[in-house]
Enzyme design. Structure first.
Site, PDB file in Angstrom:
ATOM      1  N   ASP A  65       0.099   6.970  -3.697  1.00 57.21           N
ATOM      2  CA  ASP A  65      -1.045   6.602  -4.532  1.00 57.21           C
ATOM      3  C   ASP A  65      -1.326   7.630  -5.626  1.00 57.21           C
ATOM      4  OD1 ASP A  65      -1.391   4.334  -3.047  1.00 57.21           O
ATOM      5  OD2 ASP A  65      -3.053   5.099  -1.857  1.00 57.21           O
TER       6      ASP A  65
ATOM      7  N   HIS B 126       0.834  -1.193   0.000  1.00 58.35           N
ATOM      8  CA  HIS B 126       0.000   0.000   0.000  1.00 58.35           C
ATOM      9  C   HIS B 126       0.873   1.248   0.000  1.00 58.35           C
ATOM     10  CE1 HIS B 126      -4.083  -1.429   0.028  1.00 58.35           C
ATOM     11  NE2 HIS B 126      -3.833  -2.276   1.006  1.00 58.35           N
TER      12      HIS B 126
END
Length: 346
Positions: free
Chosen positions: A141, A111
């Site tokens: 991200d 992540h």
């Protein structure tokens, strides 16, 4: 969302049933799923051959396909690049992963914070003696993933228009994060950023590039890098005649100057600091939450947020002189399934 905001017709292929392994149920409140705005939603089962064929029919009439599975999954589903390019040679096939399509970690889970960690970006965040921790999603991200993918898509579209040839874009968040560190690595190469925190101005070592807590518990930031801006900061804070502030880059003076600067801000509320420094060339800004930022006069003047309360969401950026981005409605899961299927069967 970015592509839809700027005028692309985006069809979102969603599951017919909820993902039991989802860490966060982003569909639990449809009205808060801002990242879906402006898209059409079709609900399919990609393990069903008929639904896979539906996707391939969409591929035939599309410019771009974006997928975010682990490497090899779309190939197993019958939707890999080779199959799709047989249906549409000009297709831009965008692949969004954390680690990339190749490499020792390619098939592992991860992540945002993991990708930021391994690239060297996270090391330089945080204050001395604090554990490093990033602003959620922004560096990895979005900054390392979404934005490079959008750049890749637009570049590949131009190439396809000129040559008739589509291609695959391997957009890895770790790659994009490192690519966005060009300025940071340049600063480090010039000896202005070391691995030990608190030793350089970018590592919160200086008094003129730092954040400070105010009397009301809120924070402010300063980054008066250039000498003329530094002079204005020091003067407005009342330290123009203080010898500890006379030599901006004398690191021996930084601890004393930093302590005095901290005491200055701690004696005033954030609003009082704004009255003194905001709107000057002291390179100052208050540290604001999202609701506070939405009410700031500059952010309001720029129209950077829309909505209110819990439903504040960002407006498109950058701004254009002619064409105007549009914020679309947020679809329900599968809302446009019948419409899309009908269009394919015409």
């Amino acid at each position: 969302m970015i592509l839809a905001d700027f005028g692309a017709e985006v069809i979102l292929i969603e599951r017919k049933t909820a993902n039991p392994n989802a860490g966060i149920d982003l569909d639990s409140n449809k009205d808060a799923s801002f990242f879906k705005r402006g898209k059409k939603s079709i609900a399919l089962d990609l393990k069903n051959p008929d639904d896979v064929e539906t996707v391939l029919k969409l591929v035939e009439q599309s410019d771009v396909l974006i997928e975010g599975f682990r490497p090899g999954i779309t190939e197993k589903l019958g939707l890999g690049p080779e199959v799709c390019h047989q249906r549409n040679p000009k297709l831009v096939y965008g692949r969004m992963t954390g680690w990339g399509q190749t490499g020792p970690l390619a098939k592992n889970a991860g992540h945002d914070i993991n990708y930021v960690s391994i690239t060297g970006a996270l090391h330089y965040g945080g204050l001395p003696d604090d554990a490093p921790y990033p602003t959620p999603t922004l560096v990895g991200d979005i900054g390392g993933g979404t934005l490079p993918l959008v750049i890749g898509i637009t570049s590949a579209l131009l190439y396809a228009q000129n040559t008739g040839q589509g291609q695959v874009i391997d957009a890895a968040i770790c790659d994009g994060t490192i690519y966005s560190m060009g300025l940071l690595t340049s600063i480090r190469a010039q000896g202005l950023l070391r691995e030990e925190k608190g030793q350089d101005f970018f590592g919160a070592g200086s008094h003129w590039c730092n954040t400070y807590q105010c009397a009301d518990g809120k924070y402010v930031s300063v980054q008066a890098l250039e000498p003329n801006f530094y002079k204005e900061l020091v003067t407005l804070c009342g330290f123009a005649d203080d010898d500890d502030f006379a030599q901006q880059n004398n690191k021996k003076l930084w601890p004393q100057a930093r302590a005095k600067m901290a005491a200055f801000f701690a004696s005033k509320t954030q609003a009082q600091c704004n009255d003194i420094l905001e709107g000057t060339d002291a390179c100052y800004a208050p540290v604001l939450s999202i609701p506070e930022a939405a009410e700031h006069e500059h952010i309001k003047a720029r129209g950077c947020y829309t909505g209110e309360g819990q439903y504040l969401q960002p407006t498109p950026a950058p701004k254009f002189s002619v064409s105007q981005p549009c914020i679309g409605e947020i679809p329900n899961v599968g809302q446009h399934t019948a419409e899309i299927l009908n269009s394919l069967n015409k």
